[in-house]
Design an enzyme around this catalytic site. Structure first.
Site, short mmCIF file in Angstrom:
data_model
loop_
_atom_site.label_atom_id
_atom_site.label_comp_id
_atom_site.label_asym_id
_atom_site.label_seq_id
_atom_site.Cartn_x
_atom_site.Cartn_y
_atom_site.Cartn_z
N CYS A 148 16.39 53.50 -37.14
CA CYS A 148 16.89 54.72 -36.37
C CYS A 148 16.82 56.23 -37.16
O CYS A 148 17.64 56.22 -38.05
CB CYS A 148 17.66 54.50 -35.22
SG CYS A 148 18.06 55.26 -34.13
N HIS B 4 12.56 48.89 -28.62
CA HIS B 4 13.93 49.82 -29.41
C HIS B 4 14.20 51.09 -28.96
O HIS B 4 15.17 51.63 -28.47
CB HIS B 4 13.55 50.24 -31.03
CG HIS B 4 14.46 50.91 -32.07
ND1 HIS B 4 15.45 50.72 -32.82
CD2 HIS B 4 14.91 52.74 -31.39
CE1 HIS B 4 16.06 51.72 -33.20
NE2 HIS B 4 15.83 52.43 -32.50
N GLU B 5 12.58 51.70 -28.45
CA GLU B 5 12.96 53.29 -27.38
C GLU B 5 13.04 53.02 -26.25
O GLU B 5 13.64 53.72 -25.86
CB GLU B 5 11.84 53.64 -28.07
CG GLU B 5 11.06 54.03 -29.37
CD GLU B 5 12.16 54.48 -29.92
OE1 GLU B 5 12.71 55.81 -30.34
OE2 GLU B 5 12.22 54.17 -31.77
N HIS C 94 17.49 52.97 -26.41
CA HIS C 94 17.78 54.66 -25.76
C HIS C 94 17.53 55.61 -24.98
O HIS C 94 18.24 55.92 -24.21
CB HIS C 94 16.82 55.37 -27.41
CG HIS C 94 16.64 55.04 -28.56
ND1 HIS C 94 18.69 55.58 -29.16
CD2 HIS C 94 16.32 54.94 -29.37
CE1 HIS C 94 18.43 54.93 -30.44
NE2 HIS C 94 16.54 54.85 -30.58
#
Length: 169
Positions: free
Chosen positions: A92, A134-135, A138
């Site tokens: 990341c 993953h994004e 966030h």
């Protein structure tokens, strides 16, 4: 276009939940352009607006070898995920030089808007599916290291604080 500052874990702003984009306008398109430039410069394969301290649901991704296949997801939502799961080594831009294994659904279908405000759906697997998940984490205020054991999380925090102190000298 401008390079944006990428927040570094454990910055508490990384834990803010992003709000939906109300309208895809020139401000959002500028954000997308700046995020893409920042992502390519870092270099990374994905970036969420949360990582650049903008708490709106925007992500940019390019997993291509040639680095010329930018994908933009505004207000993304996963509408389906496979039961089959796969373990990937993840890294990341907000957690520099740290990589570890994370298990996620192997295949997902995502619905989002593009930079023109047009709705689309995409079903994908492999690295792109991992990157989307993953994004999107966030955008929900979650960093990949939070999937790891408390011991590993603590070691990562210590290592990153040590690196920050060394850079400050």
């Amino acid at each position: 276009m401008a390079l944006l500052n990428i927040l570094q874990y454990p910055d508490p702003r990384l834990h803010k939940v992003a709000k939906p984009v109300a309208v895809v306008d020139d401000r959002i398109r500028k954000l997308v352009a700046d995020m893409a430039e920042t992502m390519y410069d870092a270099p990374g394969i994905g970036l969420a607006a949360t990582q650049v301290d903008v708490h709106e649901r925007v992500i940019t991704i390019d997993v291509s070898e040639s680095r010329d296949e930018l994908r933009v997801f505004i207000n993304p939502e996963i509408v389906w995920a496979s039961e089959a799961r796969k373990v990937w080594d993840e890294g990341c831009l907000s957690v520099p030089d740290i990589y570890d294994k994370v298990e996620r659904p192997d295949r997902v279908r995502v619905r989002a808007l593009n930079e023109k405000g047009e709705s689309f759906e995409l079903e994908t697997d492999g690295l792109l599916a991992v990157c989307i998940q993953h994004e999107m984490d966030h955008l929900m205020g979650k960093v990949f290291v939070e999937y790891l054991s408390p011991l590993k999380q603590n070691r990562i925090k210590i290592k990153l604080k040590k690196h920050q102190l060394e850079r400050a000298r």
